[in-house]
Every structure is written in structure tokens, then in C-alpha cells.
Motif scaffolding. Structure first.
Motif, PDB file in Angstrom:
ATOM      1  N   THR A 196      -5.631  19.796   3.930  1.00  0.00           N
ATOM      2  CA  THR A 196      -5.469  21.233   4.107  1.00  0.00           C
ATOM      3  C   THR A 196      -4.634  21.518   5.350  1.00  0.00           C
ATOM      4  N   ALA A 197      -4.404  22.814   5.620  1.00  0.00           N
ATOM      5  CA  ALA A 197      -3.687  23.230   6.824  1.00  0.00           C
ATOM      6  C   ALA A 197      -4.441  24.399   7.450  1.00  0.00           C
ATOM      7  N   PHE A 198      -4.702  24.307   8.742  1.00  0.00           N
ATOM      8  CA  PHE A 198      -5.451  25.375   9.406  1.00  0.00           C
ATOM      9  C   PHE A 198      -5.130  25.390  10.891  1.00  0.00           C
ATOM     10  N   ASN A 199      -5.452  26.518  11.517  1.00  0.00           N
ATOM     11  CA  ASN A 199      -5.215  26.713  12.951  1.00  0.00           C
ATOM     12  C   ASN A 199      -6.554  26.944  13.640  1.00  0.00           C
ATOM     13  N   ILE A 200      -6.746  26.300  14.782  1.00  0.00           N
ATOM     14  CA  ILE A 200      -7.976  26.479  15.565  1.00  0.00           C
ATOM     15  C   ILE A 200      -7.600  26.862  16.986  1.00  0.00           C
ATOM     16  N   LYS A 201      -8.229  27.909  17.474  1.00  0.00           N
ATOM     17  CA  LYS A 201      -8.044  28.311  18.863  1.00  0.00           C
ATOM     18  C   LYS A 201      -9.390  28.207  19.559  1.00  0.00           C
ATOM     19  N   ALA A 202      -9.474  27.338  20.578  1.00  0.00           N
ATOM     20  CA  ALA A 202     -10.759  27.096  21.229  1.00  0.00           C
ATOM     21  C   ALA A 202     -10.552  26.714  22.692  1.00  0.00           C
ATOM     22  N   TYR A 203      -9.985  27.631  23.442  1.00  0.00           N
ATOM     23  CA  TYR A 203      -9.817  27.387  24.869  1.00  0.00           C
ATOM     24  C   TYR A 203     -11.151  27.569  25.587  1.00  0.00           C
ATOM     25  N   PRO A 204     -11.373  26.841  26.693  1.00  0.00           N
ATOM     26  CA  PRO A 204     -12.615  27.013  27.450  1.00  0.00           C
ATOM     27  C   PRO A 204     -12.820  28.456  27.869  1.00  0.00           C
ATOM     28  N   GLU A 205     -14.069  28.903  27.767  1.00  0.00           N
ATOM     29  CA  GLU A 205     -14.465  30.254  28.177  1.00  0.00           C
ATOM     30  C   GLU A 205     -13.732  31.340  27.398  1.00  0.00           C
ATOM     31  N   GLU A 206     -13.311  31.016  26.177  1.00  0.00           N
ATOM     32  CA  GLU A 206     -12.696  32.005  25.297  1.00  0.00           C
ATOM     33  C   GLU A 206     -13.352  31.916  23.919  1.00  0.00           C
ATOM     34  N   PRO A 207     -13.341  33.005  23.161  1.00  0.00           N
ATOM     35  CA  PRO A 207     -13.895  32.959  21.795  1.00  0.00           C
ATOM     36  C   PRO A 207     -13.145  31.938  20.942  1.00  0.00           C
ATOM     37  N   ILE A 208     -13.822  31.393  19.956  1.00  0.00           N
ATOM     38  CA  ILE A 208     -13.219  30.423  19.042  1.00  0.00           C
ATOM     39  C   ILE A 208     -12.814  31.128  17.756  1.00  0.00           C
ATOM     40  N   SER A 209     -11.634  30.790  17.236  1.00  0.00           N
ATOM     41  CA  SER A 209     -11.211  31.311  15.940  1.00  0.00           C
ATOM     42  C   SER A 209     -10.645  30.163  15.108  1.00  0.00           C
ATOM     43  N   ILE A 210     -10.946  30.191  13.803  1.00  0.00           N
ATOM     44  CA  ILE A 210     -10.463  29.180  12.868  1.00  0.00           C
ATOM     45  C   ILE A 210      -9.826  29.896  11.691  1.00  0.00           C
ATOM     46  N   SER A 211      -8.533  29.664  11.469  1.00  0.00           N
ATOM     47  CA  SER A 211      -7.775  30.362  10.430  1.00  0.00           C
ATOM     48  C   SER A 211      -7.260  29.355   9.408  1.00  0.00           C
ATOM     49  N   LEU A 212      -7.583  29.589   8.125  1.00  0.00           N
ATOM     50  CA  LEU A 212      -7.191  28.648   7.074  1.00  0.00           C
ATOM     51  C   LEU A 212      -5.912  29.112   6.378  1.00  0.00           C
TER      52      LEU A 212
END
Length: 363
Positions: A224-240
Motif C-alpha cells: 500500500t501507500a500511506f503518509n504518517i506524520k508523528a513529530y514529538p509533542e505533536e498530534p499523529i495523523s495517518i493518511s491512506l
């Protein structure tokens, strides 16, 4: 013995635990996830037991009926030998079925033997019954863990980079991001640890799931292909973008979310609330196209994005308005041009000296 008193060996031998680790049985999964919530002090033992089971050679995992009977007979013989030495009486070794029946009939007379048998059966029969297997497996795991090497790929602030994983998976990492993984993906899974933001174009391998871990969140995919944003002290988002993924969170009880293309999950800053919805593809992947987008973004959040994007440190002089939000779209622009555009509406002057940036707000 209560499972809350289990040692690593006890977890390894527990049938339901093995079903959970080796087959991901739904009922076992539900039970052990609830167990983890109420027994956080057992996480280390459970983690070690899981590693042992995963690295355990498949051909040695199960014993045949003949081998089991042989071990029971050997156990009976050892117990008989010990009692014979203590009582100076001769005891005949029994087969497994007879030993159990004999134990029932003479429970009071042979309370000590019953205690030993029960202890092995409930608290760690591995001590004799699986002694050879446990020692072999434990030594093997220790040796593997000693030689198991990890690779790390890190992108400094102000840059972005492509990376090709050993399985052919393509990764694009945003500024100040890092991935860590076992060399050549040893084991039954392809597991990646991510800090920061990354886009994954996963190479398909149905026999070896691809898992990205970000703090307490796991994103599992096959191809699959997806994007993850998970910087320290920031909200996490996962986009498929394509395929499907399963998102789980060890800190949110019973949380499990399967995404289809166009969907994303987004966490609150304290990780207590997770929401699922649609996302804008162009906005989610704008960073890959050298595009920085602010949509009513709080000023301090925009400041942090600029620091990551350009690898600078921004200091503030004078107080800025608490209700200051930034809106704008900047594609492949220099930091000076962005600050110039922001300075009019945000009412500040700026200076740039190498990696040091100063913003001075007007009274």
C-alpha cells in the motif's frame, strides 16, 4: 497461578498467549489486550516472551504425543528417584496415564509429589517438561539479539530525502525525521520505527506484514501507500493513499481502525481522542512537492514548521497577539520571501543571519 503472576517462561507456555502471538486469534487477542491494560507491570515479560515465540524454530514448537509421554515418564522417574532417596524405599516408575491416576488415589499420602506435579503444570512445566526446549530457545534468542543489528536513516532539519528499504519499499522522509529497522528485516515482520513524517510506498509481501510504529501507534500494511506524520509533542495523523492499513493504539483500549483510500485518522495532542475522516490529497502530500501550506494555523505552530522546513532557529522579540493565525501557500519559496509575505499581516520585522532568525513584533 494467576496470569498476573506469570514469568516470561509461563507466558511462553500459555496456549492462549501462543495463539495470540503466533496466529493473532481474535478471542485471544481480545483477552490479552485487556490483560495488558490492567497489568502494565508485565509488559517487559510479555515482550520478551513474544520475541522468544517469534524466533522459536517452527519445527521445534510442537512436541509429538510420544515425546510428551516420554517427558512425563522422565518426570515421574525423577520424582520417584528423589523420594526413594529420602524414604529409602523403592518406587516403580509409572507411565503418564497411570501416574496421574495414582496421584489422584494417593493424594494425601503423596502430597509433596502432587505439589510438585501441580506446580509444574500451572506455574512453569518448562522447568523439566520443556527444559531442553527452553534452554535451547532462550540461548538462541539471546544470541540472535546480541548479533541482531539495526539501521537508522535520519534526515536533518531543512532537507528531505528518499530511502530504499531492503525489501524494496520506498520511503520519503520529511525534515527532522528518522526511521530505524532491523537489518534485512530479520524476523516474521518488516517493522519500522518512525519519528517525524514519512511517505511509504510499500513493497507487497503477504507473508511478511509491513508495520510502522510511531510511539504507541502501529500501522500495519501488506502492499500500500500511506503518509504518517508523528513529530514529538505533536498530534499523529495517518493518511491512506492506496491499499489498506490497520491502525492500532496500545494506549487506547480496544482501538482498531481499518482505513480505505482517501481516509485518515487524526489524534488529539494528548492521544486520548482519535477521529476518522476524509483528507485532501494535495494538502497531505504538499511537503513532498516542496509546498508549505498554512490554513488558519496558530502562529507558534507555523513558527515550528518554518524551523523544521528550513533548519533554522527563530527567536521572538516583544509579545505577539494570542489570536494570531497564519494562512498562505508557499511553493518552493525562500524563507526570506515567506517572512516578507507574513510580516505585513502579522506586523513584525525580521532579520536572518545564517541559521538564526529574529522576529520583532511591533507594539
Amino acid at each position: 497461578m494467576s496470569k498476573s503472576e506469570y514469568s516470561t517462561e509461563d507466558f511462553v507456555l500459555d496456549p492462549e498467549f501462543r495463539k495470540w502471538v503466533l496466529t493473532n486469534d481474535p478471542e485471544a487477542k481480545r483477552y490479552w489486550e485487556e490483560f495488558l491494560v490492567s497489568n502494565k507491570n508485565k509488559i517487559e515479560e510479555i515482550e520478551k516472551a513474544r520475541k522468544i515465540l517469534i524466533h522459536l524454530p517452527k519445527e521445534d514448537n510442537e512436541l509429538s504425543c510420544e515425546e510428551i509421554n516420554f517427558e512425563w515418564d522422565s518426570l515421574d522417574a525423577k520424582i520417584d528417584q528423589l523420594e526413594s532417596q529420602k524414604k529409602q524405599t523403592k518406587v516403580v516408575s509409572l507411565d503418564s496415564w497411570s501416574a496421574i491416576q495414582h496421584h489422584k488415589e494417593r493424594e494425601r499420602a503423596r502430597r509433596k509429589r502432587g505439589f510438585i506435579r501441580t506446580s509444574f503444570a500451572t506455574a512453569g512445566i518448562v522447568a523439566l517438561f520443556f527444559a531442553g526446549l527452553w534452554i535451547q530457545t532462550n540461548n538462541q534468542v539471546v544470541q540472535e539479539e546480541k548479533v541482531l543489528s539495526y539501521e537508522t536513516f535520519q534526515v536533518p532539519a531543512g532537507t528531505k530525502a528518499n530511502y530504499l528499504l531492503p525489501d524494496g519499499t520506498e520511503v520519503i522522509l520529511n525534515s527532522e525525521s528518522k526511521i530505524t529497522f532491523a537489518s534485512n528485516f530479520e524476523g516474521d515482520t518488516r517493522e519500522i520505527s518512525l519519528v517525524g513524517e514519512g511517505f511509504f510506498e510499500v513493497a507487497e509481501d503477504t507473508l511478511k506484514p509491513f508495520i510502522v510504529k510511531t510511539s504507541h501507534v502501529s500501522t500495519r500494511a501488506l502492499g500500500t501507500a500511506f503518509n504518517i506524520k508523528a513529530y514529538p509533542e505533536e498530534p499523529i495523523s495517518i493518511s491512506l493513499i492506496r491499499g489498506s492499513v490497520l491502525v492500532t493504539n496500545s494506549e487506547v483500549e480496544n482501538y482498531s481502525e481499518k482505513l480505505v483510500p482517501g481516509e485518515e485518522v487524526f489524534a488529539s495532542l494528548d492521544n486520548s481522542t482519535w477521529t476518522k475522516g476524509q483528507f485532501n490529497l494535495n494538502e497531505a502530500l504538499a511537503w513532498m512537492n516542496k509546498t508549505l501550506i498554512f490554513k488558519k494555523t496558530p502562529f507558534l505552530e507555523a513558527k515550528k514548521s518554518l524551523e523544521q522546513w528550513y533548519g533554522v532557529e527563530i527567536t521572538l522579540e516583544n509579545n505577539f497577539p494570542e489570536n494570531l493565525f497564519i494562512t498562505g501557500k508557499f511553493q518552493d519559496e525562500s524563507l526570506e520571501n515567506i517572512l516578507e509575505g507574513m510580516s505585513y499581516s502579522a506586523r513584525f520585522t525580521y532579520s536572518i543571519e545564517e541559521k538564526q532568525v529574529k522576529l520583532k513584533f511591533k507594539p
